[in-house]
Design an enzyme around this catalytic site. Structure first.
Site, mmCIF file in Angstrom:
data_model
loop_
_atom_site.group_PDB
_atom_site.id
_atom_site.type_symbol
_atom_site.label_atom_id
_atom_site.label_comp_id
_atom_site.label_asym_id
_atom_site.label_seq_id
_atom_site.Cartn_x
_atom_site.Cartn_y
_atom_site.Cartn_z
ATOM 1 N N LYS A 130 31.169 12.269 -48.704
ATOM 2 C CA LYS A 130 31.715 13.490 -48.097
ATOM 3 C C LYS A 130 30.598 14.402 -47.564
ATOM 4 C CE LYS A 130 36.130 12.949 -49.800
ATOM 5 N NZ LYS A 130 35.973 11.589 -50.320
HETATM 6 C C1 LIG Z 1 36.740 10.450 -50.180
HETATM 7 C C2 LIG Z 1 36.223 9.185 -50.750
HETATM 8 C C3 LIG Z 1 36.737 7.929 -50.336
HETATM 9 C C4 LIG Z 1 37.878 7.792 -49.360
HETATM 10 O O1 LIG Z 1 37.542 8.147 -48.044
HETATM 11 P P1 LIG Z 1 38.693 8.391 -46.950
HETATM 12 O O2 LIG Z 1 38.002 8.948 -45.769
HETATM 13 O O3 LIG Z 1 39.626 9.391 -47.584
HETATM 14 O O4 LIG Z 1 39.346 7.092 -46.693
HETATM 15 C C5 LIG Z 1 36.178 6.786 -50.886
HETATM 16 N N1 LIG Z 1 35.197 6.854 -51.808
HETATM 17 C C6 LIG Z 1 34.687 8.037 -52.232
HETATM 18 C C7 LIG Z 1 33.626 8.039 -53.280
HETATM 19 C C8 LIG Z 1 35.173 9.241 -51.719
HETATM 20 O O5 LIG Z 1 34.656 10.407 -52.161
#
Ligand SMILES: *Cc1c(COP(=O)(O)O)cnc(C)c1O
Length: 498
Positions: free
Chosen positions: A111
């Site tokens: 993120k």
């Molecule tokens: C948010 C997140 C995901 C999922 O990503 P999306 O864009 O919602 O598909 C996968 N792994 C981790 C560690 C995340 O923080």
């Protein structure tokens, strides 16, 4: 370039307006009017992540100046924020299978890639559009997003960030990350209840007309850091191209080769960025969508029916425990040739009946682009064990879902196209599960924090500095509240009488 809603509102917005608005007034998501092509030979000559980011952001954010884009990139992607000069470095098991590590940012989850730059883009958008109100970002989080948003908005002028997390619903490490948050404009609260309670309360604050009017009268407006904002999506296109560039440089393949990506998926934001990268000209053969036991997307991609009426599982890959993948709407819109009536209809069906079925034409397009499968927690743990023993590489739980689905993919399809598995978190963020995968159930009297250090001793894989230093940090945000107190706390922070 202008942006429009997936649900048919005719209003067209500039990029900066799109980032300020977040969600369209008709409930739809903003998408660019067209996807700009990239000359793959040109971009392949670039060596620095930052230069690739500049080229891509410039194509989409056309009302930002070159200086503004460069400023945001330099502030977001540097060695103070990221612990690797490649920003998203790759690790190769062999020529056919590599990992792209997306977790070298300040909070050890992917993120950061978007949330390090999005607040800067928002702050500039505010100036461009003469918004004088201070923007107050509200976040309900089950873990990763809250910390990444706090770090991203920390000390960004003209903004405040308030995060609410469920008191007993996040891991010990995630909680420590949030309650030790520094910065003059950051606030986090533990709320009694589960994640759904917290999220529902935040939603009702966004919809509380009287409260929002009161805030406006005092010079504040609420906004969200949600993953459906276009400003969170566009920075994610960059690492698809940069994986390819690094693969070329390391002689894993040449310019005539296609590549695949495996993406551990929740809200469909990450993998959607891969779809846009392909549309721009990156030679992607398949986008492989990996899920945990919440396998709603696997069923959808294989059967053409999206059905959220199913059991919800709490898994060891919690950031993928999602039954409504919001960003899928953007894909369906694009593949249905911008048929907003059709999309609106599907979304009404999802809301009213909890499911929809897409037409055969759309389904066959999706099957050509994507391949999908899922694995349970047992397989996820076994794969962590196996890759550590055989390859001395420590996967996090989400990445292990991706790796396991990749192995299913090659055994079923015999497609050995060079593949990148996107690694979305550092393993130490989920120390208990990793410990259990490698060494069996840990002593229940030990804290997750102690297990993190024990894991480092046993594996020799270094703990990222920001997690290690949590121990020395002082606890700044101590307050535990009831959900009924949330709006009062917001008013208190903003100095408004309730
Ligand atoms: C948010 C997140 C995901 C999922 O990503 P999306 O864009 O919602 O598909 C996968 N792994 C981790 C560690 C995340 O923080």
């Amino acid at each position: 370039m202008l942006y429009k809603s997936t649900r048919g509102d005719n209003e067209k917005l500039l990029a900066s307006e799109t980032i300020l608005e977040g969600l369209s007034k008709d409930g739809g998501l903003f998408v660019p009017e067209e996807i700009p092509p990239i000359d793959i030979k040109e971009i392949s000559k670039l060596e620095r992540y930052q230069d690739v980011a500049f080229l891509i952001l410039k194509k989409f954010l056309t009302d930002y100046t070159n200086d503004e884009i460069s400023y945001c990139i330099d502030q977001a992607y540097n060695l103070d924020k990221f612990d690797n000069k490649f920003i998203t470095p790759i690790f190769s098991f062999n020529k056919n299978c590599s990992i792209t590590e997306l977790w070298h940012g300040p909070t050890q989850a992917f993120k950061d890639i978007a949330l390090q730059i999005m607040p800067l883009l928002l702050s500039i958008a505010k100036n461009k559009n003469n918004i004088h109100n201070e923007i107050v970002i509200l976040v309900a989080t089950s873990g990763d997003t809250g910390k990444a948003a706090l770090e991203g908005y920390k000390d960004v002028k003209g903004t405040k960030i308030i995060v609410f997390f469920p008191h007993n619903g996040v891991s010990e490490i995630q909680k420590l990350q949030m309650i030790t948050q520094e910065g003059t404009n950051t606030f986090s609260f533990a709320v009694k209840g589960n994640f759904d309670d917290v999220q529902t309360s935040v939603k009702s604050i966004f919809n509380d007309v009287a409260l929002n009017n009161k805030l406006l009268q005092n010079g504040f407006e609420l906004s969200s850091a949600n993953s459906i904002n276009w400003g969170r999506l566009v920075p994610q296109i960059v690492y698809y191209f940069y994986s390819y560039i690094q693969g070329l440089k390391n002689n894993l393949f040449d310019m005539n080769s296609e590549i695949n990506f495996v993406v551990p998926t929740g809200n469909f934001g990450n993998i959607l960025a891969g779809y846009y990268a392909k549309k721009m000209g990156l030679p992607i053969k398949k986008l492989i969508c990996a899920s945990n036991s919440n396998n709603v997307l696997t069923d959808f991609i294989n059967n053409g029916i999206y059905n959220r009426k199913r059991k919800f599982y709490k898994t060891i890959s919690p950031s993928m425990d999602i039954l409504i993948s919001s960003n899928l709407e953007r894909l369906l819109y694009d593949l249905s040739n911008s048929d907003s009536n059709y999309i609106l209809n599907l979304m009404i069906q999802l809301k009213e009946n909890g499911e929809y079925k897409i037409n055969n034409d759309l389904h066959s397009k999706i099957k050509n682009l994507f391949w999908a499968d899922w694995v349970d927690d047992t397989t996820t743990k076994k794969q962590i064990y196996k890759d550590f023993k055989e390859n001395n590489y420590l996967l996090d739980t989400h990445t292990s879902v991706g790796r396991s689905v990749y192995l299913k993919y090659i055994s079923q399809t015999k497609d050995f196209t060079p593949t990148f598995i996107l690694s979305t978190a550092n393993p130490y963020k989920f120390s208990i599960s990793i410990y259990e995968a490698l060494f069996g159930k840990p002593d229940p009297t030990k804290s997750e924090f102690d297990l993190m250090f024990e894991l480092e001793e046993k594996t020799n894989v270094p703990i990222p500095a920001p997690l290690r230093s949590l121990k020395e940090k002082s606890i700044i945000h101590k307050v535990v509240i009831n959900k009924e107190q949330m709006s009062d706390e917001i008013l208190k922070i903003l100095g408004i009488k309730s």
